[in-house]
Enzyme design. Structure first.
Site, PDB file in Angstrom:
ATOM      1  N   CYS A  53      20.771   1.017  52.575  1.00 51.96           N
ATOM      2  CA  CYS A  53      21.368  -0.242  53.045  1.00 51.96           C
ATOM      3  C   CYS A  53      21.432  -1.205  51.857  1.00 51.96           C
ATOM      4  O   CYS A  53      20.774  -2.232  51.824  1.00 51.96           O
ATOM      5  CB  CYS A  53      20.592  -0.828  54.217  1.00 51.96           C
ATOM      6  SG  CYS A  53      18.838  -1.100  53.936  1.00 51.96           S
ATOM      7  N   ALA A  99      11.362   5.181  60.297  1.00 48.00           N
ATOM      8  CA  ALA A  99      11.169   3.923  61.015  1.00 48.00           C
ATOM      9  C   ALA A  99      12.246   2.917  60.607  1.00 48.00           C
ATOM     10  O   ALA A  99      12.679   2.925  59.448  1.00 48.00           O
ATOM     11  CB  ALA A  99       9.779   3.365  60.727  1.00 48.00           C
ATOM     12  N   PRO A 100      12.734   2.118  61.540  1.00 46.46           N
ATOM     13  CA  PRO A 100      12.217   1.868  62.890  1.00 46.46           C
ATOM     14  C   PRO A 100      12.681   2.820  63.965  1.00 46.46           C
ATOM     15  O   PRO A 100      12.314   2.661  65.120  1.00 46.46           O
ATOM     16  CB  PRO A 100      12.695   0.448  63.176  1.00 46.46           C
ATOM     17  CG  PRO A 100      13.981   0.346  62.425  1.00 46.46           C
ATOM     18  CD  PRO A 100      13.784   1.146  61.179  1.00 46.46           C
ATOM     19  N   GLY A 101      13.531   3.808  63.631  1.00 37.87           N
ATOM     20  CA  GLY A 101      13.786   4.876  64.577  1.00 37.87           C
ATOM     21  C   GLY A 101      15.153   4.942  65.203  1.00 37.87           C
ATOM     22  O   GLY A 101      15.402   5.833  66.022  1.00 37.87           O
ATOM     23  N   GLY A 102      16.070   4.064  64.854  1.00 38.84           N
ATOM     24  CA  GLY A 102      17.394   4.108  65.457  1.00 38.84           C
ATOM     25  C   GLY A 102      18.097   5.427  65.207  1.00 38.84           C
ATOM     26  O   GLY A 102      18.703   6.016  66.121  1.00 38.84           O
ATOM     27  N   LYS A 103      18.024   5.922  63.983  1.00 37.72           N
ATOM     28  CA  LYS A 103      18.691   7.177  63.652  1.00 37.72           C
ATOM     29  C   LYS A 103      17.973   8.360  64.294  1.00 37.72           C
ATOM     30  O   LYS A 103      18.608   9.330  64.722  1.00 37.72           O
ATOM     31  CB  LYS A 103      18.776   7.330  62.133  1.00 37.72           C
ATOM     32  CG  LYS A 103      19.544   6.206  61.461  1.00 37.72           C
ATOM     33  CD  LYS A 103      19.533   6.345  59.952  1.00 37.72           C
ATOM     34  CE  LYS A 103      20.144   5.144  59.271  1.00 37.72           C
ATOM     35  NZ  LYS A 103      19.348   3.909  59.466  1.00 37.72           N
TER      36      LYS A 103
END
Length: 465
Positions: free
Chosen positions: A395, A281-285
């Protein structure tokens, strides 16, 4: 692991109240007060004489952060505002948080004594509007006076002082421009300086205050609206309304910082591969992997965040197997061709988007976080098929969560090798001696920077193919 857990072990509060900062101007924001002024009608002469809702909302957000809440946690305080006021309140709070300590010398020279906390926060907010956002002085001062009078009897008593101080502040632009960017807190700044030097630290601090634009990742063979970046992302100005952009309803793209998007590019997913996205989450990758044609298993500990991920997948017409659970307990029946592990971390690479972080963290718990990261790396390596690859990402600006983490892995497992990234648009100077990828907020300064990230592609040399 839930991405909200990044830095979760760092639960201590920063009692020193360090703040992020640097140079930059936010967007010019229209507001009711300025419209009144342009019409020749002072804001405080409005018939209702009520405080501006967005400014009052911003003040509530700032007070919550001062008390130790994140800005996201504080959002409940403004949930009843109209969407436009809610968005403006958050923007004003963000712009103020990026500059809180930089404001102090400006305000201190005009204050005979320290005002009560809510009035001081009001002065900070108005000072940012005057000096950083370049709002019309008459409208800002009048709105601040009205807001002060809404704070109860003591706020009414302080209204004259607020008026006098802000009229003086409005003439302090030269002094404001001469101030250096706000420094990172010592627990973060010291390792950053040790790794890259004082000049880089100042550039990072400037990037923090400048804030972050809006980045988009498009499906393969499609484009998203905005400026094309070297690594394939697309960039829109900060504050852009996402849902109004072309391609949103069609699911052609999704919001994702350009640095975060690089992690999946380093993994280089192939159609038909079985890939796990741990801490998804949040799911971009996850969407990047699925859009490449991989068979994706997306795991996260937060069911609520996974629900939002499913909504995003549905909008974009993409599919993945969703699993709620702890990454360290994940035991699939079959190994994976590749794994992307975006591990829990301090999130210090995201300060330009989360300027509240330096106020509510004090660096405690880093040993626990790095121990968790190491355990997750070792566990994830054991979930790979022979010849499989693992991309580890955080990050974070802290070398302890990146370069040092990989050095420790290579020391305890000499069979692991780091494969240098092969991604279009990355620069040679971003690659570390071990072969990892170090991204920093001061990169791409002309176009708005990027989040701080560390990314490394790992493979077992004993069974690599």
């Amino acid at each position: 692991m839930d991405k909200q857990q990044k830095g979760g072990a760092e639960g201590g509060r920063n009692q020193g109240r360090h703040h992020a900062g640097g140079r930059g101007k936010g967007p010019r924001g229209g507001n009711r007060d300025n419209r009144d002024n342009r019409a020749g009608k002072p804001a405080e002469s409005r018939p209702d004489n009520r405080p501006d809702r967005a400014r009052l909302g911003a003040l509530r957000l700032l007070e919550a952060v001062e008390a130790g809440a994140t800005l996201d946690e504080a959002a409940v305080r403004i949930e009843r505002l109209a969407p436009a006021d809610r968005a403006r309140a958050r923007r004003l709070a963000l712009e103020t948080l990026r500059r809180v300590a930089r404001l102090e010398p400006i305000l201190d020279k005009h204050l005979a004594r320290r005002p009560r906390p809510d009035v001081l926060m009001l002065l900070r907010l108005a000072t940012v509007e005057l000096l950083a956002l370049d709002e019309a002085p008459h409208g800002v001062v009048n709105a601040a006076v009205v807001l002060s009078r809404s704070l109860g009897p003591k706020g009414v008593a302080a209204a004259g002082m607020v008026n006098a101080v802000l009229r003086k502040v409005a003439g302090d632009r030269e002094a404001w421009e001469a101030l250096a960017p706000q420094e990172m807190p010592d627990w973060l700044r010291e390792p950053v300086v040790a790794a890259w030097g004082e000049e880089v630290a100042r550039k990072i601090e400037a990037a923090h205050e400048a804030g972050a634009p809006l980045d988009l990742t498009a499906k393969p063979a499609l484009v998203a609206p905005g400026e094309a970046l070297p690594t394939g992302s697309f960039r829109q100005p900060s504050g852009t309304r996402v849902t109004t952009l072309p391609g949103f309803a069609e699911g052609d793209w999704w919001v994702q910082d350009a640095a975060a998007a690089i992690a999946a590019k380093v993994l280089a997913p192939k159609a038909g591969e079985r890939i796990a996205d741990l801490c998804a989450a949040p799911g971009g990758k996850t969407m990047q992997l699925a859009a490449a044609g991989a068979k994706v298993t997306a795991l996260d500990i937060s069911e609520a965040r996974l629900e939002r991920m499913e909504e995003n997948l549905a909008r974009c017409g993409l599919t993945a197997k969703i699993v709620a659970g702890d990454a360290l307990a994940f035991a699939p029946d079959e190994g994976f061709d590749a794994i992307l592990l975006d591990a829990p971390c301090s999130a210090t690479g995201t300060i330009r988007r989360h300027p509240d972080l330096p106020l509510i963290r004090d660096g405690s718990g880093l040993d626990e976080i790095t121990a968790l990261q190491a355990a997750m790396i070792d566990h994830a390596l054991g979930l790979l098929k022979p010849g499989g690859r693992l991309v580890y990402a955080t990050c974070s600006l802290l070398p302890a969560e990146g370069e040092e983490q990989i050095a420790a892995l290579l020391a305890r497992n000499p069979r692991i090798r780091v494969e240098p990234p092969q991604v279009a648009g990355i620069e040679a100077g971003w690659i570390t001696p071990e072969g990892g990828l170090r991204l920093r907020p001061d990169y791409w300064p002309e176009t708005g920077g990027m989040d701080g990230f560390f990314i490394a592609c790992l493979r077992n040399s004993a069974d690599a193919t």
